[in-house]
Design an enzyme around this catalytic site. Structure first.
Site: not given
Ligand code: NAG
Ligand code: NAG
Ligand code: NAG
Ligand code: NAG
Ligand code: NAG
Ligand code: NAG
Ligand code: NAG
Length: 552
Positions: A71, A164, A199
């Site tokens: 990321e 995300k 993440c």
């Protein structure tokens, strides 16, 4: 005849490129731990693109089916690119309406004939009546930024995109979040369907758990830039624990900046454990590869060869990681804990936090002692409740039964290690350790093993036994037993860490995460929140400066 020739050709191409065929029991995957480049946003993006391209061109990648990069290392909001919707069937390599790095990566995927997953900062135009449905209103400049995974197939075509859902700290001020989390999956020519997220998403139900529980996804791709936290959430400990708890394959690529807490990438095969994982004390660019067993009806299609671990030896000193910075878990301060005596040998102890109780059985044996060495103290902890957070970014409801290391008798010293320069001794080794708890039923719950040793690695799955009885059904109270099956010199953590996926909202100091009414008005007329927009915009620019240093 033609068909045969065609089949023959396909087969030839397939073999010459060593691709996994749908009938093969494994596929070959790589994840790249990758450093953060220096310079302006533009220089970093150019430099990183070149380094990505050289990795993709490298001979090491020639036999891979799938390659994953971490990321945020590639670009920043200033160098954000448009990303095609997979429904548009765009191959940027010859449809060059995108930023040059997206075009280059598409071409590289095509030249290599590989599936490629790259996380990037995406821009999208928005305004009245167009753009995605996000929590925050469209910024005044009409451009919003997403933190996005892009998947290219072997022809360089964009076949999947994921934005995300759970942002990290200052990202809230610069990135947009969809009201309805993306459920992004794609099916490969080797017969595996993947899901992907990013993440911090790993700490939440949407979309990570939904992919596994509702979409039956068995293979997860995970670009991350993780900030490790002791004692439960260091990078590989979390990746392996999450993959184990869900019993899915996980391909995790992390950024590499150990002194600012980020490092730790790996390839995991659920309950079969890690196939290849590594954490680094210095910034490192490293490709990790593994043959990943395909899963049929959720079960791995092959048995992995048994790994013969070295015979246990009691050792007064063992290698330890000191150059990876970590956060401390401040939730510990409200756990029910018991400090174990300095030289404890046998412990049989029940620790309760309100009605939630954990049982501990420990047995240590003396190795050696010396005044020149420091040694960890240990505490037993129990907690079940909702006054906790994940890394102080979002609220959680969690249940924990764990043994963890502390530097002295004070609770505040738990969750950090002795710094470099301190000689640390294993005055004792753990011959036996058993932790168990009775985990309350819930509609949303994930119960993970959480173990860690002095080199910030979880224990290999062959060194503990994990029992859930009855076999964890969400709506049943579940007894979980975690038992050591091989002695350990240098335990930092040995426990059970359960995420109950609270639905409590975090506001992040800005209204846009919860002010649904203000938002729908804003959608109607984006200039009716001028103060907030101006604030967002100015923080964006302030933060762009900061990001030059921090790269987020
Ligand atoms: C997932 O698997 C379950 C159980 O095998 C099945 O009932 C369900 O329909 C599957 N869902 C999807 C989306 O494939
Ligand atoms: C991990 O991947 C690297 C790079 O391919 C390889 O050299 C190494 O042998 C792998 N380790 C394991 C345990 O498979
Ligand atoms: C600890 O337990 C072991 C095994 O049960 C036993 O042999 C030993 O005597 C115990 N030691 C103490 C100090 O209680
Ligand atoms: C938090 O947990 C407490 C105790 O279990 C419970 O009474 C309370 O309702 C929970 N709070 C929220 C906001 O869910
Ligand atoms: C699990 O642990 C508890 C408490 O230590 C113990 O009573 C129980 O027998 C264990 N269950 C299994 C299946 O080992
Ligand atoms: C948008 O504005 C119109 C006109 O004032 C109003 O009728 C409508 O309810 C508003 N829509 C939303 C979602 O607030
Ligand atoms: C939005 O609100 C502003 C200020 O109230 C007004 O001047 C403008 O016409 C409105 N725009 C739309 C599209 O409704």
């Amino acid at each position: 005849m033609w068909l045969q020739l065609l089949l023959g050709l396909t087969l030839f191409v397939a073999i010459s490129k060593q691709l996994s065929l749908p009938t093969d029991p494994t596929y070959h995957a790589g994840v790249v731990e990758f450093t953060v480049q220096k310079g302006t946003a533009k220089q970093r993006t150019e430099e990183t693109t070149n380094l990505f391209l050289s990795i993709i061109r490298g001979a090491d990648v020639a036999d891979l089916d799938m390659l994953v990069f971490p990321e945020v290392v590639l670009n920043s909001p200033e160098t954000a690119t448009f990303v095609p919707d997979p429904a548009q069937n765009v191959t940027p390599c010859f449809m060059t309406d995108y930023d040059v790095f997206l075009v280059e990566l598409s071409c590289a995927a095509r030249s290599r004939g590989i599936y490629l997953v790259v996380n990037m900062q995406e821009k999208e135009l928005c305004g009245k009546g167009y753009g995605a449905d996000t929590w925050a209103p469209c910024p005044n400049d009409g451009v919003r930024i997403f933190n996005t995974n892009v998947v290219f197939d072997r022809t360089g075509k964009v076949i999947s995109r994921y934005r995300k859902s759970h942002l990290w700290r200052r990202e809230y001020k610069t990135r947009a979040v969809l009201k309805q989390a993306d459920i992004s999956t794609f099916t490969t020519d080797f017969g595996v369907t993947f899901g992907h997220f990013i993440c911090f998403d790993m700490m939440f139900y949407e979309p990570a758990m939904r992919l596994v529980l509702e979409k039956n996804i068995t293979d997860i791709i995970y670009p991350t830039y993780w900030f490790s936290e002791l004692p439960f959430l260091t990078a590989i400990q979390l990746q392996e624990g999450w993959a184990y708890a869900n019993d899915v394959n996980l391909l995790a690529a992390d950024g590499s900046w150990p002194e600012t807490k980020t490092t730790g990438s790996g390839i995991y095969a659920g309950r079969l454990g890690r196939l290849n994982a590594s954490i680094y004390e210095q910034p490192t660019r490293q490709l990790l590869k593994a043959h990943v067993p395909k899963r049929i009806h959720g079960q791995p299609a092959v048995e992995l060869p048994t790994i013969v671990l070295p015979r246990f030896q009691p050792l007064l000193t063992t290698q330890r990681i000191t150059q990876v910075d970590t956060y401390r878990d401040f939730n510990l301060d409200i756990f029910a804990t018991i400090l174990l005596p300095l030289n404890f040998l046998n412990v049989s102890q029940r620790v309760c936090h309100n009605a939630f109780c954990c049982e501990f059985e420990l047995q240590r044996r003396f190795i050696d002692n010396s005044n020149v060495y420091a040694a960890y103290r240990y505490r037993l902890g129990a907690y079940f409740g909702n006054e906790t957070t994940v890394l102080r970014v979002d609220r959680t409801e969690q249940a924990v039964c764990a043994l963890f290391a502390c530097r002295d008798a004070e609770l505040i010293s738990c969750g950090s290690i002795f710094p470099a320069g301190v000689a640390v001794a294993n005055t004792h080794y753990f011959e036996q350790a058993h932790v168990s708890g009775d985990f309350p039923a819930a509609a949303r719950r994930l119960i993970m093993p959480s173990t860690l040793n002095g080199v910030f690695m979880p224990l290999p799955v062959a060194q503990y036994e994990w029992l859930e009885s009855p076999a964890a059904k969400l709506l049943q109270r579940t007894r979980v037993n975690l038992t050591l099956t091989a002695p350990q010199n240098d335990l930092l953590t040995f426990g059970i860490w359960a995420n109950y996926f609270t639905q409590l909202q975090s506001t992040h100091g800005l209204n846009h995460m919860q002010a649904v009414n203000a938002n729908s008005n804003a959608d109607n007329n984006s200039s009716n929140l001028p103060a907030l927009n101006l604030f967002l915009l100015s923080t964006l620019f302030v933060l762009l400066g900061v990001f030059n240093k921090l790269t987020l």
